[in-house]
Design a protein around this motif. Sequence first.
Motif, PDB file in Angstrom:
ATOM      1  N   ILE A 191       0.951  -1.255  -0.070  1.00  0.00           N
ATOM      2  CA  ILE A 191      -0.036  -0.083   0.032  1.00  0.00           C
ATOM      3  C   ILE A 191       0.841   1.326  -0.043  1.00  0.00           C
ATOM      4  O   ILE A 191       0.660   2.318  -0.650  1.00  0.00           O
ATOM      5  N   LEU A 192       1.856   1.405   0.806  1.00  0.00           N
ATOM      6  CA  LEU A 192       2.857   2.453   0.882  1.00  0.00           C
ATOM      7  C   LEU A 192       3.547   2.643  -0.507  1.00  0.00           C
ATOM      8  O   LEU A 192       3.694   3.703  -1.208  1.00  0.00           O
ATOM      9  N   LEU A 213       1.962   6.785  -6.823  1.00  0.00           N
ATOM     10  CA  LEU A 213       0.779   7.942  -7.193  1.00  0.00           C
ATOM     11  C   LEU A 213       1.649   9.431  -7.324  1.00  0.00           C
ATOM     12  O   LEU A 213       1.292  10.389  -7.903  1.00  0.00           O
ATOM     13  N   ARG A 214       2.667   9.413  -6.250  1.00  0.00           N
ATOM     14  CA  ARG A 214       3.315  10.624  -6.230  1.00  0.00           C
ATOM     15  C   ARG A 214       4.578  10.870  -7.129  1.00  0.00           C
ATOM     16  O   ARG A 214       4.911  12.084  -7.288  1.00  0.00           O
ATOM     17  N   SER A 240      -2.379   9.193   8.303  1.00  0.00           N
ATOM     18  CA  SER A 240      -1.178   8.635   7.863  1.00  0.00           C
ATOM     19  C   SER A 240      -1.225   7.151   7.104  1.00  0.00           C
ATOM     20  O   SER A 240      -0.259   6.602   6.775  1.00  0.00           O
ATOM     21  N   GLY A 241      -2.350   6.569   7.537  1.00  0.00           N
ATOM     22  CA  GLY A 241      -2.727   5.212   6.964  1.00  0.00           C
ATOM     23  C   GLY A 241      -2.667   4.145   8.095  1.00  0.00           C
ATOM     24  O   GLY A 241      -2.986   4.568   9.214  1.00  0.00           O
ATOM     25  N   PHE A 291       2.263   1.705  -3.267  1.00  0.00           N
ATOM     26  CA  PHE A 291       1.308   2.133  -4.361  1.00  0.00           C
ATOM     27  C   PHE A 291       0.850   3.867  -4.116  1.00  0.00           C
ATOM     28  O   PHE A 291       1.064   4.462  -5.184  1.00  0.00           O
ATOM     29  N   TYR A 292       0.956   4.207  -2.943  1.00  0.00           N
ATOM     30  CA  TYR A 292       0.823   5.720  -2.785  1.00  0.00           C
ATOM     31  C   TYR A 292       2.078   6.404  -3.367  1.00  0.00           C
ATOM     32  O   TYR A 292       2.123   7.654  -3.677  1.00  0.00           O
ATOM     33  N   ALA A 309     -10.219   3.343   0.439  1.00  0.00           N
ATOM     34  CA  ALA A 309      -9.441   3.163  -0.824  1.00  0.00           C
ATOM     35  C   ALA A 309     -10.276   2.346  -1.673  1.00  0.00           C
ATOM     36  O   ALA A 309     -10.121   2.564  -2.934  1.00  0.00           O
ATOM     37  N   TRP A 359     -12.546   4.669  -3.497  1.00  0.00           N
ATOM     38  CA  TRP A 359     -11.429   5.487  -4.447  1.00  0.00           C
ATOM     39  C   TRP A 359     -11.235   4.644  -5.702  1.00  0.00           C
ATOM     40  O   TRP A 359     -11.341   5.315  -6.874  1.00  0.00           O
TER      41      TRP A 359
END
Length: 522
Positions: A224-225, A231-232, A487-488, A227-228, A259, A262
Motif C-alpha cells: 500500500i505504501l 501515485l506521487r 497517515s494510514g 502504491f501511494y 481506498a 476511490w
Amino acid sequence: MLGLCRKIQKLLVWKWVLYTSKRSFVFGIAYSEAHRNSYYYTDLLQLCKSTNSVKKVHAQIVIGGYEQNQFLAAKLVDKYAESCGSNLEDARKVFDNLSDRDVFCWNVVIKSYANIGPFLEALNVYDEMRSNGITPNHYTYPFVLKACGSERAYKKGQAIHGHVVKSRLNLDLYVGNALVTFYAKCQEVDMSRNIFDEIPRKDIVSWNSMISGYTTNGRVDAAILMFYAMLRDNFIGAPDSTTLVTILPAFAQVADIQAGFWLHSYIVKSGMKLDAALGSGLISLYSNCGYISIARAIFDQISDRNIIVWNAIIRCYGMHGHAREALRMFLQLTEVGLHPDGVIFLCLLSACSHAGMVEDGWNLFQTMEVYGVEKREEHYACMVDLLGRAGCLDKAVEVIKNMPIQPGKNVYGALLGACRIHNNIELAEIAAEKLFVLDPENAGRYVILAQMYEDAGRWKDAARVRKALKENEIRKPIGYSSVELESGHKKFGVNDETHPFTTQIVETLVSLDRIMGKETCI
C-alpha cells in the motif's frame, strides 16, 4: 492516305507497348517467384492460424531452400510455439536443424520454454547457448529469469544475476524488472526492493512488479505504501489495470473501504473495462468490508465471468453466513457450463460448516467426484470441521481413517477444535499428540489442550503441557490491533514499544488513570 498510315503506325506502337508490358508483367511474376525472400514467408507465417497451416509454410520454406535462414527459423519457432500450445517438439526440431544460430534464434527458443514450459528446458538452452560462445543480451535475461521464477530456481537465478552484473546489464530497465519479479517469486522481497531502488528510470512495470511482490508475499502494508509512492511519482502516469489488480488484494486484506471506494471510482471515471481480474478484486474488497450488496452489483456488471469471479462472490456469501445463497450461486455456475474447481468447493464446505448445514456439506463433498475435482487435505479438514461442529465426532474420526492421503495438521487441527467445543478430552489428547509432531511450533495447539485440562480440573496435566510449551520455547504469536489514521493503518501489539513516543503515551495513560481514580473517589 497519310492519315491512314499514321493510324496504322499508332496501332502498331500500341500493340508493341501492350506486348512488352504483358511480357514484362509475366516475367516479373516469374522473377519474383524465383526470388522469394524471407519477408515473403514471414508474411505467410503471420497469416497462419493453425499448426497445419504453419507446417505447410514450413514445407514451402524447405523446398525454397531457406531452411537454414536464421531469421525465418526464429519466426517458425515462434509461430510453432504460438500455435502448438504446450507442445514445442516441432519448434525445437526447427531450432536443432540449424547449423548456425544467432542470439535472436536462441532468445526465441528460451522465450518459448519460459512462457509455455518445461521451464527447466529454458535454463538448459541458456546454458547450452553460453557453452556455444553466444553472448546473452538484454532480451535473453528477462526470459531466463522468468523461467527461474516459475521454477522457483533460486540458486540458478542468483547465478544468472551474477552473469547480468558481469555483462553490465543490471541497470537495464527490462532486466531490472525481471530481477524484481524473480526475487519476489522466490520470496526474497527485500532483495526485490534493492533491485527496484537501483533501477535508474523506472516505468509502470517496475512499480507494478514491486507492488505485486509485496502483495503476493503478504507484505500488504508495504504494498500500500508503494502504491501511494507510485501515485506521487511525477515520471509515472496514471495507474493502469495491472496496478489495480495487484493492489486490490492488499486493500481487501486490510479492509480499507475508503481506498476501495476511490479505486472503484477511478475505474469508472477512467473508462476501464470491468473485466474478470478487476471485478473479482473489487468483489473481494467489498466482501471483506461487509458490503455484500455492492459486491453482488459488481458481479452482475461483469460480462466475462470466469471461475475466479464466481469464486469471489461465493466466498462473499459464505463468509457472511449466507450459505444458502452461496449454494444457489454454485448451481448457477454449473448451469452456465463452467467447471467448478477445488477452491469453489472449499468455500462452499466452509460456508456449510459455519452454518451447520451437515447434509448439504456432505452432499457437496461427494459431488466433488462427479466433477472430477481432487479432494485435498483442506477439503477433508473442512469436512472434519463440519462434522465436529455438529457434534458428529465419531463420523469425523471415520472420515480421517478413510482418507486416501495422509492426514495433516489442518485435519487434526479441525478435530482438536471440535473436541474443544464438545469437551471430548480423550479424543483431544489423540489429536494433540498428532499435532505436536505435525505442527510442533504452533503454541495454540498446546494452549487448547491445557485449557481443556484446566476446565476438567486436571491441573497436573495442564501444568505438564504448559511446561512443555515453555521448555521447547514455543511462543504464541503476539496479537496485534490496527487503527486507521490519516497517515494510514498503524499496528500495535501487547507491550509494544516500537512507537517513537512510547514514553509520552504511557505517561499520558498513567496520568489519565490517576484522574479517573480521583473522579471515582469523589
